[in-house]
Design a protein around this motif. Structure first.
Motif, PDB file in Angstrom:
ATOM      1  N   ILE A 185       0.863  -1.174   0.000  1.00  0.00           N
ATOM      2  CA  ILE A 185       0.000   0.000   0.000  1.00  0.00           C
ATOM      3  C   ILE A 185       0.905   1.232   0.000  1.00  0.00           C
ATOM      4  CG2 ILE A 185      -1.905  -1.145   1.201  1.00  0.00           C
ATOM      5  CD1 ILE A 185      -1.091   0.374   3.740  1.00  0.00           C
ATOM      6  N   ALA A 186       0.366   2.346  -0.459  1.00  0.00           N
ATOM      7  CA  ALA A 186       1.136   3.592  -0.497  1.00  0.00           C
ATOM      8  C   ALA A 186       0.161   4.759  -0.469  1.00  0.00           C
ATOM      9  CB  ALA A 186       2.012   3.665  -1.743  1.00  0.00           C
ATOM     10  N   PRO A 187      -0.015   5.427   0.679  1.00  0.00           N
ATOM     11  CA  PRO A 187      -0.957   6.545   0.752  1.00  0.00           C
ATOM     12  C   PRO A 187      -0.735   7.548  -0.379  1.00  0.00           C
ATOM     13  CG  PRO A 187      -0.156   6.010   2.942  1.00  0.00           C
ATOM     14  CD  PRO A 187       0.627   5.164   1.983  1.00  0.00           C
ATOM     15  N   PRO A 188      -1.786   7.806  -1.174  1.00  0.00           N
ATOM     16  CA  PRO A 188      -1.630   8.593  -2.400  1.00  0.00           C
ATOM     17  C   PRO A 188      -1.781  10.094  -2.177  1.00  0.00           C
ATOM     18  CG  PRO A 188      -3.840   7.715  -2.291  1.00  0.00           C
ATOM     19  CD  PRO A 188      -3.147   7.290  -1.026  1.00  0.00           C
ATOM     20  N   VAL A 189      -0.705  10.791  -1.915  1.00  0.00           N
ATOM     21  CA  VAL A 189      -0.756  12.244  -1.768  1.00  0.00           C
ATOM     22  C   VAL A 189      -0.712  12.845  -3.171  1.00  0.00           C
ATOM     23  CG1 VAL A 189       0.350  14.279  -0.791  1.00  0.00           C
ATOM     24  CG2 VAL A 189       0.409  12.098   0.458  1.00  0.00           C
ATOM     25  N   SER A 190      -1.853  13.298  -3.649  1.00  0.00           N
ATOM     26  CA  SER A 190      -1.924  13.807  -5.019  1.00  0.00           C
ATOM     27  C   SER A 190      -1.671  15.299  -5.101  1.00  0.00           C
ATOM     28  CB  SER A 190      -3.292  13.479  -5.626  1.00  0.00           C
ATOM     29  OG  SER A 190      -4.327  13.977  -4.799  1.00  0.00           O
ATOM     30  N   GLU A 191      -2.026  16.042  -4.048  1.00  0.00           N
ATOM     31  CA  GLU A 191      -1.797  17.487  -4.029  1.00  0.00           C
ATOM     32  C   GLU A 191      -1.464  17.928  -2.612  1.00  0.00           C
ATOM     33  OE1 GLU A 191      -4.463  20.170  -6.401  1.00  0.00           O
ATOM     34  OE2 GLU A 191      -5.722  18.376  -6.483  1.00  0.00           O
ATOM     35  N   THR A 192      -0.545  18.882  -2.507  1.00  0.00           N
ATOM     36  CA  THR A 192      -0.269  19.509  -1.217  1.00  0.00           C
ATOM     37  C   THR A 192      -0.616  20.993  -1.306  1.00  0.00           C
ATOM     38  OG1 THR A 192       2.048  19.893  -1.821  1.00  0.00           O
ATOM     39  CG2 THR A 192       1.543  17.873  -0.594  1.00  0.00           C
ATOM     40  N   TYR A 193      -1.072  21.549  -0.190  1.00  0.00           N
ATOM     41  CA  TYR A 193      -1.503  22.934  -0.124  1.00  0.00           C
ATOM     42  C   TYR A 193      -0.764  23.653   0.997  1.00  0.00           C
ATOM     43  CZ  TYR A 193      -5.509  21.831  -3.132  1.00  0.00           C
ATOM     44  OH  TYR A 193      -6.294  21.459  -4.190  1.00  0.00           O
ATOM     45  N   ALA A 194      -0.458  24.910   0.757  1.00  0.00           N
ATOM     46  CA  ALA A 194       0.064  25.742   1.826  1.00  0.00           C
ATOM     47  C   ALA A 194      -1.034  25.983   2.859  1.00  0.00           C
ATOM     48  CB  ALA A 194       0.572  27.067   1.261  1.00  0.00           C
ATOM     49  N   PHE A 195      -0.637  26.266   4.079  1.00  0.00           N
ATOM     50  CA  PHE A 195      -1.586  26.460   5.168  1.00  0.00           C
ATOM     51  C   PHE A 195      -2.648  27.489   4.794  1.00  0.00           C
ATOM     52  CE2 PHE A 195      -1.673  27.175  10.096  1.00  0.00           C
ATOM     53  CZ  PHE A 195      -2.918  26.578  10.155  1.00  0.00           C
ATOM     54  N   GLU A 196      -2.224  28.593   4.171  1.00  0.00           N
ATOM     55  CA  GLU A 196      -3.169  29.662   3.862  1.00  0.00           C
ATOM     56  C   GLU A 196      -4.183  29.268   2.791  1.00  0.00           C
ATOM     57  OE1 GLU A 196       0.829  30.717   1.808  1.00  0.00           O
ATOM     58  OE2 GLU A 196       0.131  29.862   3.715  1.00  0.00           O
ATOM     59  N   ASN A 197      -3.948  28.150   2.096  1.00  0.00           N
ATOM     60  CA  ASN A 197      -4.881  27.684   1.061  1.00  0.00           C
ATOM     61  C   ASN A 197      -5.696  26.467   1.503  1.00  0.00           C
ATOM     62  OD1 ASN A 197      -3.956  29.677  -0.747  1.00  0.00           O
ATOM     63  ND2 ASN A 197      -2.284  28.360  -1.448  1.00  0.00           N
ATOM     64  N   ALA A 198      -5.725  26.225   2.801  1.00  0.00           N
ATOM     65  CA  ALA A 198      -6.405  25.034   3.310  1.00  0.00           C
ATOM     66  C   ALA A 198      -7.894  25.022   2.990  1.00  0.00           C
ATOM     67  CB  ALA A 198      -6.196  24.922   4.823  1.00  0.00           C
ATOM     68  N   ALA A 199      -8.542  26.190   2.995  1.00  0.00           N
ATOM     69  CA  ALA A 199      -9.987  26.238   2.717  1.00  0.00           C
ATOM     70  C   ALA A 199     -10.285  25.743   1.309  1.00  0.00           C
ATOM     71  CB  ALA A 199     -10.520  27.655   2.919  1.00  0.00           C
ATOM     72  N   GLU A 200      -9.385  26.002   0.358  1.00  0.00           N
ATOM     73  CA  GLU A 200      -9.588  25.533  -1.012  1.00  0.00           C
ATOM     74  C   GLU A 200      -9.514  24.009  -1.078  1.00  0.00           C
ATOM     75  OE1 GLU A 200      -9.916  24.924  -5.130  1.00  0.00           O
ATOM     76  OE2 GLU A 200     -10.694  26.431  -3.742  1.00  0.00           O
ATOM     77  N   ALA A 201      -8.634  23.407  -0.307  1.00  0.00           N
ATOM     78  CA  ALA A 201      -8.556  21.952  -0.262  1.00  0.00           C
ATOM     79  C   ALA A 201      -9.856  21.361   0.283  1.00  0.00           C
ATOM     80  CB  ALA A 201      -7.373  21.513   0.598  1.00  0.00           C
ATOM     81  N   ILE A 202     -10.425  21.991   1.301  1.00  0.00           N
ATOM     82  CA  ILE A 202     -11.701  21.531   1.859  1.00  0.00           C
ATOM     83  C   ILE A 202     -12.806  21.681   0.819  1.00  0.00           C
ATOM     84  CG2 ILE A 202     -13.465  22.012   3.605  1.00  0.00           C
ATOM     85  CD1 ILE A 202     -11.220  22.725   5.527  1.00  0.00           C
ATOM     86  N   ARG A 203     -12.803  22.800   0.111  1.00  0.00           N
ATOM     87  CA  ARG A 203     -13.824  23.005  -0.938  1.00  0.00           C
ATOM     88  C   ARG A 203     -13.738  21.927  -1.998  1.00  0.00           C
ATOM     89  NH1 ARG A 203     -14.638  23.828  -5.791  1.00  0.00           N
ATOM     90  NH2 ARG A 203     -12.402  23.780  -6.231  1.00  0.00           N
ATOM     91  N   LYS A 204     -12.518  21.612  -2.419  1.00  0.00           N
ATOM     92  CA  LYS A 204     -12.335  20.650  -3.504  1.00  0.00           C
ATOM     93  C   LYS A 204     -12.810  19.266  -3.094  1.00  0.00           C
ATOM     94  CE  LYS A 204      -8.965  19.616  -7.105  1.00  0.00           C
ATOM     95  NZ  LYS A 204      -7.603  19.912  -7.608  1.00  0.00           N
ATOM     96  N   VAL A 205     -12.531  18.870  -1.857  1.00  0.00           N
ATOM     97  CA  VAL A 205     -13.004  17.569  -1.378  1.00  0.00           C
ATOM     98  C   VAL A 205     -14.526  17.560  -1.288  1.00  0.00           C
ATOM     99  CG1 VAL A 205     -13.030  16.008   0.608  1.00  0.00           C
ATOM    100  CG2 VAL A 205     -10.868  16.968  -0.186  1.00  0.00           C
ATOM    101  N   GLY A 206     -15.103  18.627  -0.777  1.00  0.00           N
ATOM    102  CA  GLY A 206     -16.555  18.706  -0.650  1.00  0.00           C
ATOM    103  C   GLY A 206     -17.266  18.686  -1.988  1.00  0.00           C
TER     104      GLY A 206
END
Length: 332
Positions: free
Chosen positions: A298-319
């Motif tokens: 197994i290998a946890p798939p980190v597809s994108e990383t975000y800077a702390f200040e862009n965390a809300a965009e990561a939440i939006r994209k998952v939602g």
């Protein structure tokens, strides 16, 4: 400490950066300097008060972190200040520091990054519990994974393959299909976006059946719900196991006569409650995950990383169900 803060009920647009009070670990707890926090679907629900847990505001979302031990609470053994660890926090992870219960913390080997470590527990913990404890997976089983290109879906594909199953991945795009294949899926079904009328639902059921090499699936791992669930049940085999795991497409309504005709089980998968009720069984599952990880299965798939200040965009994209693989916010 700096944190991404939910002060009012709403979507990612309501989140703001600010300061929350510094934390101190209580008995049996560990204060963690957060280096990475992955984004999971519950993070999109908790800020809208749609999750089982409703923390008092203001709070920071973020349910899964990796970092280093900053301070040990009373009675904590087996950890030292500076150790690299991972844990599930429920909430509070999108902050410079977070609190973890020592019983739910695990050492992170040096060979794995903090971003990878923050991507293991919730997805792979859910999937190993689903497939082993609820699905009773066995070598040679035929497994259908819905939503197979998200974090939980990829973990389901990888673990099912590690346990000797043939895996069919259900996804919504060619890009996601390739990611599922890269994770080891033997076949892929690309489906349209719901809602489905009766004809479209039956057509999707036929697609699922055509991709199966048996007379129906032994296990359907349903991470999606909504209009996708009924076609998958129609494709399940005799005495198959239908694993109800999530509802990003909505809560499904199944015609129960299908379960009678298939003599199949409909099994709920609530990993968080399982981990709380049976901590020893959960730790054994997590230990097995580390063994599989070390072995390269197994290998946890980190597809994108975000800077702390862009965390809300990561939440939006998952939602918005736009994420492929696992999105991780780098903090420390």
């Amino acid at each position: 400490m700096k944190a991404l803060i939910s002060r009012e009920t709403g979507g990612p647009e309501t989140l703001e950066f600010g300061e929350l009070p510094d934390r101190e670990p209580g008995k049996g707890e560990i204060l963690i300097d957060v280096k990475a926090c992955s984004i999971n679907f519950p993070d999109t629900l908790i800020i809208e008060d749609k999750y089982q847990v409703k923390p008092p505001r203001p709070f920071a979302p973020g349910s899964e972190v990796a970092g280093t031990v900053a301070k040990l609470g009373e009675g904590v053994e087996g950890f030292s200040v500076g150790d690299r660890i991972i844990t599930g926090t429920g909430f509070g992870g999108l902050a410079e520091q977070a609190i973890g219960r020592a019983a739910n913390c695990y050492h992170l080997p040096e060979k794995f990054s903090f971003a990878q470590g923050a991507s293991l527990l919730m997805t792979y913990g859910t999937s190993i519990h689903a497939l082993k404890d609820r699905g009773r997976i066995a070598e040679g089983d035929e497994v259908l994974v819905l939503g197979a290109a998200g974090g939980v879906g990829i973990s389901g594909v990888e673990l099912a393959k590690a346990f000797g199953a043939r895996v069919v991945a259900g996804v919504s795009s060619k890009e996601k299909a390739q990611m599922a294949r890269d994770a080891g899926a033997d076949a892929v079904v690309i489906y349209d976006r719901a809602p489905f009328d009766k004809d479209a639902s039956k057509a999707l059921a036929n697609k699922f059946k055509e991709a199966c090499e048996k007379d129906g699936y032994d296990i359907v791992y349903d991470i999606v719900g909504g209009d996708y669930s009924e076609p998958a049940v129609r494709a399940i085999g005799w005495e198959g196991r239908f694993l109800v795991t999530g509802f990003p497409a909505g809560i499904a309504k199944l015609p129960l006569n299908l379960t009678l005709l298939k003599s199949c089980d409909v099994c709920g998968v609530f990993w968080g409650a399982f981990a709380a009720r049976f901590p020893d069984k959960n730790r054994a599952n997590i230990a097995e995950l580390f063994e599989l990880w070390e072995a390269g299965k197994i290998a946890p798939p980190v597809s994108e990383t975000y800077a702390f200040e862009n965390a809300a965009e990561a939440i939006r994209k998952v939602g918005a169900r736009e994420a492929v693989g696992k999105l991780v916010v780098e903090i420390g």
